[in-house]
Design a protein around this motif. Structure first.
Motif, PDB file in Angstrom:
ATOM      1  N   GLY A 103       1.593  17.215 -13.015  1.00  0.00           N
ATOM      2  CA  GLY A 103       1.075  18.517 -12.596  1.00  0.00           C
ATOM      3  C   GLY A 103      -0.410  18.505 -12.319  1.00  0.00           C
ATOM      4  N   GLU A 104      -0.943  17.376 -11.889  1.00  0.00           N
ATOM      5  CA  GLU A 104      -2.370  17.258 -11.604  1.00  0.00           C
ATOM      6  C   GLU A 104      -2.643  17.571 -10.133  1.00  0.00           C
ATOM      7  OE1 GLU A 104      -3.099  13.963 -15.124  1.00  0.00           O
ATOM      8  OE2 GLU A 104      -3.160  13.280 -13.048  1.00  0.00           O
ATOM      9  N   ASP A 105      -3.903  17.816  -9.823  1.00  0.00           N
ATOM     10  CA  ASP A 105      -4.257  18.145  -8.436  1.00  0.00           C
ATOM     11  C   ASP A 105      -4.814  16.952  -7.669  1.00  0.00           C
ATOM     12  OD1 ASP A 105      -6.739  17.903  -9.607  1.00  0.00           O
ATOM     13  OD2 ASP A 105      -7.446  19.887  -9.050  1.00  0.00           O
ATOM     14  N   HIS A 106      -4.885  15.803  -8.312  1.00  0.00           N
ATOM     15  CA  HIS A 106      -5.397  14.597  -7.669  1.00  0.00           C
ATOM     16  C   HIS A 106      -4.642  13.403  -8.268  1.00  0.00           C
ATOM     17  CE1 HIS A 106      -8.324  11.682  -6.136  1.00  0.00           C
ATOM     18  NE2 HIS A 106      -8.705  12.636  -5.328  1.00  0.00           N
ATOM     19  N   PRO A 107      -4.241  12.446  -7.449  1.00  0.00           N
ATOM     20  CA  PRO A 107      -3.492  11.319  -8.005  1.00  0.00           C
ATOM     21  C   PRO A 107      -4.385  10.391  -8.825  1.00  0.00           C
ATOM     22  CG  PRO A 107      -3.924  10.934  -5.683  1.00  0.00           C
ATOM     23  CD  PRO A 107      -4.408  12.326  -5.996  1.00  0.00           C
ATOM     24  N   PRO A 108      -3.828   9.777  -9.857  1.00  0.00           N
ATOM     25  CA  PRO A 108      -4.589   8.759 -10.563  1.00  0.00           C
ATOM     26  C   PRO A 108      -4.748   7.537  -9.661  1.00  0.00           C
ATOM     27  CG  PRO A 108      -2.316   8.713 -11.285  1.00  0.00           C
ATOM     28  CD  PRO A 108      -2.454   9.881 -10.349  1.00  0.00           C
ATOM     29  N   CYS A 156       0.822  -1.217   0.000  1.00  0.00           N
ATOM     30  CA  CYS A 156       0.000   0.000   0.000  1.00  0.00           C
ATOM     31  C   CYS A 156       0.854   1.263   0.000  1.00  0.00           C
ATOM     32  CB  CYS A 156      -0.942  -0.009   1.198  1.00  0.00           C
ATOM     33  SG  CYS A 156      -2.352  -1.117   0.977  1.00  0.00           S
ATOM     34  N   HIS A 157       1.879   1.277   0.825  1.00  0.00           N
ATOM     35  CA  HIS A 157       2.733   2.459   0.899  1.00  0.00           C
ATOM     36  C   HIS A 157       3.429   2.720  -0.444  1.00  0.00           C
ATOM     37  CE1 HIS A 157       5.121   5.559   2.747  1.00  0.00           C
ATOM     38  NE2 HIS A 157       6.232   4.964   2.360  1.00  0.00           N
ATOM     39  N   CYS A 158       3.936   1.683  -1.065  1.00  0.00           N
ATOM     40  CA  CYS A 158       4.602   1.847  -2.366  1.00  0.00           C
ATOM     41  C   CYS A 158       3.601   2.233  -3.453  1.00  0.00           C
ATOM     42  CB  CYS A 158       5.358   0.571  -2.736  1.00  0.00           C
ATOM     43  SG  CYS A 158       6.819   0.278  -1.706  1.00  0.00           S
ATOM     44  N   ASN A 159       2.380   1.710  -3.393  1.00  0.00           N
ATOM     45  CA  ASN A 159       1.344   2.072  -4.356  1.00  0.00           C
ATOM     46  C   ASN A 159       1.031   3.561  -4.260  1.00  0.00           C
ATOM     47  OD1 ASN A 159      -0.678   1.830  -6.288  1.00  0.00           O
ATOM     48  ND2 ASN A 159      -2.194   1.123  -4.817  1.00  0.00           N
ATOM     49  N   TRP A 160       0.917   4.087  -3.045  1.00  0.00           N
ATOM     50  CA  TRP A 160       0.657   5.516  -2.885  1.00  0.00           C
ATOM     51  C   TRP A 160       1.859   6.355  -3.318  1.00  0.00           C
ATOM     52  CZ3 TRP A 160      -3.423   8.483  -2.517  1.00  0.00           C
ATOM     53  CH2 TRP A 160      -4.645   7.876  -2.239  1.00  0.00           C
ATOM     54  N   THR A 161       3.041   5.815  -3.180  1.00  0.00           N
ATOM     55  CA  THR A 161       4.230   6.507  -3.672  1.00  0.00           C
ATOM     56  C   THR A 161       4.141   6.659  -5.187  1.00  0.00           C
ATOM     57  OG1 THR A 161       5.548   5.665  -1.835  1.00  0.00           O
ATOM     58  CG2 THR A 161       6.760   6.412  -3.791  1.00  0.00           C
ATOM     59  N   ALA A 162       3.701   5.601  -5.866  1.00  0.00           N
ATOM     60  CA  ALA A 162       3.537   5.651  -7.324  1.00  0.00           C
ATOM     61  C   ALA A 162       2.462   6.662  -7.712  1.00  0.00           C
ATOM     62  CB  ALA A 162       3.185   4.267  -7.860  1.00  0.00           C
ATOM     63  N   ALA A 163       1.333   6.647  -7.030  1.00  0.00           N
ATOM     64  CA  ALA A 163       0.243   7.570  -7.344  1.00  0.00           C
ATOM     65  C   ALA A 163       0.683   9.021  -7.137  1.00  0.00           C
ATOM     66  CB  ALA A 163      -0.979   7.244  -6.473  1.00  0.00           C
TER      67      ALA A 163
END
Length: 156
Positions: free
Chosen positions: A83-88, A68-75
């Protein structure tokens, strides 16, 4: 980082029910990931019911928190890179956990992850789990941003 600061999961996916990192899962592990320069960090404290045997963290729990932690790192990486305001929304393609030493459950653990490669929507991340100053476990994984039509697309 303050305890009151919103982590990535709370800021961008407050209704996510993922077992490892979902703020909305009452019985989940509640990994809380925070950007810190070119890496993402988290502190997580195990409880006795997370043990494989007295004093040692279960390997499946180790896999869950690092995944989970690595997945959020990728997002986070894809969001900032684009340059987006929300992670994919990203999902795990594959990951490998190495259990290097018994991981103790007598105090907080520190997770550190950083991106090592990006290829379009696929991000490769390396993560480490520390107890104090001892490296206990590592993760090497690939995570992919999903498109509309994927079952996980709207999960956060």
């Amino acid at each position: 980082m303050q305890a009151t600061d919103l982590c990535l999961q709370e800021r961008y996916a407050p209704h996510n029910a993922c077992y490892g990192c979902g703020p909305a899962n009452d019985k989940g592990l509640h990994v809380r990931s925070f950007p810190d320069g070119d890496q993402v960090v988290a502190e997580w404290t195990p409880e006795a019911h997370h043990e494989a045997f007295p004093g040692v963290l279960n390997g499946g729990i180790i896999g869950s928190i690092l995944d989970c932690h690595c997945n959020w790192t990728a997002a986070w990486h894809l969001m900032t890179q684009r340059g987006e305001d929300h992670p994919p929304c990203t999902v795990t393609m594959d990951y490998q956990i190495r259990l290097k030493r018994p991981t103790p459950t007598d105090g907080p653990l520190r997770l550190v992850a950083r991106v090592v490669e990006t290829d379009g929507d696929v991000v490769t991340v390396e993560g480490q789990l520390y107890a104090g100053d001892k490296l206990c476990d590592t993760c090497h994984g690939r995570f992919m941003a999903v498109k509309p039509g994927h079952p996980a697309y709207h999960r956060w």
